[in-house]
Scaffold this active site. Structure first.
Site, PDB file in Angstrom:
ATOM      1  N   GLY A  69       0.818  -1.204   0.000  1.00  0.00           N
ATOM      2  CA  GLY A  69       0.000   0.000   0.000  1.00  0.00           C
ATOM      3  C   GLY A  69       0.852   1.254   0.000  1.00  0.00           C
ATOM      4  O   GLY A  69       0.509   2.257  -0.643  1.00  0.00           O
ATOM      5  N   THR A  70       1.969   1.211   0.715  1.00  0.00           N
ATOM      6  CA  THR A  70       2.879   2.359   0.736  1.00  0.00           C
ATOM      7  C   THR A  70       3.429   2.629  -0.653  1.00  0.00           C
ATOM      8  O   THR A  70       3.493   3.786  -1.094  1.00  0.00           O
ATOM      9  CB  THR A  70       4.029   2.113   1.723  1.00  0.00           C
ATOM     10  OG1 THR A  70       3.496   2.042   3.051  1.00  0.00           O
ATOM     11  CG2 THR A  70       5.069   3.215   1.663  1.00  0.00           C
ATOM     12  N   GLN A 177      -7.914   1.850   5.041  1.00  0.00           N
ATOM     13  CA  GLN A 177      -8.683   1.434   6.209  1.00  0.00           C
ATOM     14  C   GLN A 177     -10.129   1.073   5.891  1.00  0.00           C
ATOM     15  O   GLN A 177     -10.761   0.339   6.647  1.00  0.00           O
ATOM     16  CB  GLN A 177      -8.664   2.546   7.263  1.00  0.00           C
ATOM     17  CG  GLN A 177      -7.322   2.755   7.916  1.00  0.00           C
ATOM     18  CD  GLN A 177      -6.877   1.561   8.738  1.00  0.00           C
ATOM     19  OE1 GLN A 177      -7.677   0.822   9.290  1.00  0.00           O
ATOM     20  NE2 GLN A 177      -5.569   1.362   8.815  1.00  0.00           N
ATOM     21  N   SER A 194      -4.405  -1.428   0.621  1.00  0.00           N
ATOM     22  CA  SER A 194      -3.434  -2.446   1.003  1.00  0.00           C
ATOM     23  C   SER A 194      -4.157  -3.693   1.488  1.00  0.00           C
ATOM     24  O   SER A 194      -5.033  -3.622   2.352  1.00  0.00           O
ATOM     25  CB  SER A 194      -2.529  -1.903   2.120  1.00  0.00           C
ATOM     26  OG  SER A 194      -1.483  -2.791   2.404  1.00  0.00           O
ATOM     27  N   ALA A 195      -3.780  -4.843   0.936  1.00  0.00           N
ATOM     28  CA  ALA A 195      -4.527  -6.078   1.183  1.00  0.00           C
ATOM     29  C   ALA A 195      -4.495  -6.532   2.636  1.00  0.00           C
ATOM     30  O   ALA A 195      -5.472  -7.106   3.128  1.00  0.00           O
ATOM     31  CB  ALA A 195      -3.989  -7.194   0.284  1.00  0.00           C
ATOM     32  N   HIS A 196      -3.389  -6.303   3.347  1.00  0.00           N
ATOM     33  CA  HIS A 196      -3.326  -6.818   4.719  1.00  0.00           C
ATOM     34  C   HIS A 196      -4.254  -6.064   5.661  1.00  0.00           C
ATOM     35  O   HIS A 196      -4.452  -6.474   6.803  1.00  0.00           O
ATOM     36  CB  HIS A 196      -1.894  -6.794   5.243  1.00  0.00           C
ATOM     37  CG  HIS A 196      -1.368  -5.430   5.564  1.00  0.00           C
ATOM     38  ND1 HIS A 196      -0.826  -4.597   4.618  1.00  0.00           N
ATOM     39  CD2 HIS A 196      -1.289  -4.760   6.743  1.00  0.00           C
ATOM     40  CE1 HIS A 196      -0.433  -3.480   5.187  1.00  0.00           C
ATOM     41  NE2 HIS A 196      -0.717  -3.544   6.480  1.00  0.00           N
ATOM     42  N   CYS A 320       4.879   8.101  24.686  1.00  0.00           N
ATOM     43  CA  CYS A 320       5.572   7.146  25.554  1.00  0.00           C
ATOM     44  C   CYS A 320       5.875   5.826  24.847  1.00  0.00           C
ATOM     45  O   CYS A 320       6.708   5.048  25.299  1.00  0.00           O
ATOM     46  CB  CYS A 320       4.711   6.858  26.785  1.00  0.00           C
ATOM     47  SG  CYS A 320       3.964   8.296  27.531  1.00  0.00           S
TER      48      CYS A 320
END
Length: 460
Positions: A69-70, A177, A194-196, A320
């Protein structure tokens, strides 16, 4: 173990696993070859492209598969900007885009282009009018996610697309998303995913470029995937990605309703069970399975470790838990509390019993973390003394500056001020957020000999 981090990656869908195993035997050959094995591989690739295009709502020849996807985002942004370089070099992005979009914007700016970042409100949504106002004669491309990856807020894509279309500017939508839940509405020009994120295998992205959009692929030329995604196609993973997208879409309506009910339980019950909590993101226009909240006086990394020990895998945007010790850019842009941030993103099939167990475990876990840090009790109030106070929190990290502020605010009279000295970037976000939550006045910040001074006036 209850896995509550589907916004990062969804477990492999059973249909994806079956398709992957089958295509390992049938789809290993080069789909560009004319012999029997190549023709068989080409048939599988074409069928996967047709299935993915139907799910997106585009033509098959408008969609290519990328290694991630990136990569789809980077190729889409670079290609669209290059295709419209005669128009100008102005790029528009929202302040809460995925890092892949923001990194592409940084690269464009470093190369001499200009970038406008559109701000968001406290729910994480952009104002369509603000996007329209950002459009210029030299705007080459605008980018907007369909839904936010950290807080789940859905963006007004259709309205922004309409403004972009009227100005003759293409809109690239990062649909990573949301695509598993349904098509992206609106007259967008480019789309990535993105498939994942929907239960397909990792290593497969989608890039859609509508017909008529000026697009110039960057980098060395390649004959595969219309020149937009060089390299040998990972055919088994592509087939599994397309098959799983079709499968999750068939289940989407029913599962979305079920997950919305579960996340609504979390949104309403966490503030009742845990004091000093801010639930962030739009309460209505949001993804089905995502809910995010932040807890005052909590070290986010410690909280995540404790929840992991209790059997829950969650994510966080707190400084944090960041190697850079800065809060999530999404939470910063929204202006909400970042410390003790927890993102719960439920994958399809999450049992209601897991959510109930999470709600049972969370209050005690937060209380234990606060106790270790010496945080004030929710009802704790010190007697008034007099004068203004200075809290030296230099060298102390989130959430300690806010804890120290909370401990002494009662030591000044109403109208008095507390000056908090801090060199932690999170304080710039968390101290104003604390003031809003506790009904105190945030006066502002000013340079100090060391770090920054944050001024808080006691109102009540």
């Amino acid at each position: 173990m209850a896995y509550f981090d589907a916004a990062s990656a969804v477990p492999l869908h059973p249909v994806a696993r079956q398709a992957l195993q089958a295509s390992l035997d049938e789809g290993w050959a080069d789909p560009a070859r004319l012999y029997r094995e190549g023709r068989r591989a080409r048939m599988l690739l074409d069928a996967a492209r047709e299935a993915a295009a139907e799910a997106v709502g585009c033509r098959a020849d408008e969609l290519v598969f990328t290694p991630s996807g990136t990569r789809a985002v980077h190729s889409g942004v670079a290609g669209a900007l290059a295709g419209r370089r005669r128009t100008g070099s102005h790029l528009i992005v929202s302040a809460v885009e995925h890092s892949s979009v923001l990194h592409a914007a940084e690269a464009h700016e470093a190369g001499g282009g200009t970038v406008t970042q559109v701000s968001v409100d406290r729910t994480g949504a952009v104002d369509p009018d603000a996007c329209a106002d950002a459009l210029r004669d030299d705007t080459a491309l605008a980018c907007l996610q369909s839904a936010n990856h950290e807080v789940g807020t859905e963006q007004p894509v259709a309205e922004v697309a309409e403004a972009c279309r009227a100005a003759g500017v293409p809109l690239l939508v990062d649909a990573a998303q949301s695509l598993g839940w349904g098509r992206v509405t609106g007259d967008w020009s480019l789309l990535t995913a993105s498939a994942h994120k929907w239960g397909g295998p990792s290593g497969v992205g989608l890039l859609v470029v509508r017909k008529g959009v000026r697009f110039a692929p960057q980098g060395p030329g390649d004959e595969r995937e219309s020149g937009r995604a060089p390299g040998f196609e990972n055919l088994p993973a592509i087939v599994a990605a397309a098959a799983s997208l079709r499968a999750v879409r068939a289940e989407a309506a029913e599962e979305a309703a079920r997950l919305r009910e579960l996340t609504e339980r979390i949104r309403t019950r966490v503030p009742a069970l845990v004091p000093d909590v801010e639930v962030v993101g739009d309460p209505v226009r949001r993804l089905p399975g995502v809910v995010t909240f932040s807890c005052l006086y909590v070290d986010g990394e410690t909280l995540l470790h404790e929840l992991d020990r209790a059997g829950f895998s969650v994510s966080s945007g707190s400084s944090c838990t960041s190697s850079t010790l800065t809060p999530s850019h999404v939470l910063r842009a929204m202006g909400v509390l970042s410390e003790g941030n927890v993102r719960v993103s439920l994958p399809p099939g999450t049992p209601a019993e897991d959510v109930e167990r999470f709600l049972e475990v969370l209050p005690g876990t937060v209380a234990a973390v606060r106790e270790k840090l010496g945080a004030p009790a929710a009802t704790e109030a010190a007697p008034e003394t007099g004068g203004d106070l200075v809290v030296d929190a230099i060298g102390r990290r989130c959430p300690v500056p806010v804890i120290e502020l909370a401990k002494v605010i009662g030591d000044v009279p109403v109208g008095g001020t507390v000056r908090v000295l801090s060199d932690d970037e999170a304080a710039r976000l968390d101290i104003p957020a604390w003031c809003e939550m506790r009904g105190q006045e945030y006066v502002g910040e000013e340079p100090a000999e060391r770090g920054t001074a944050y001024l808080v006036r006691r109102v009540s």
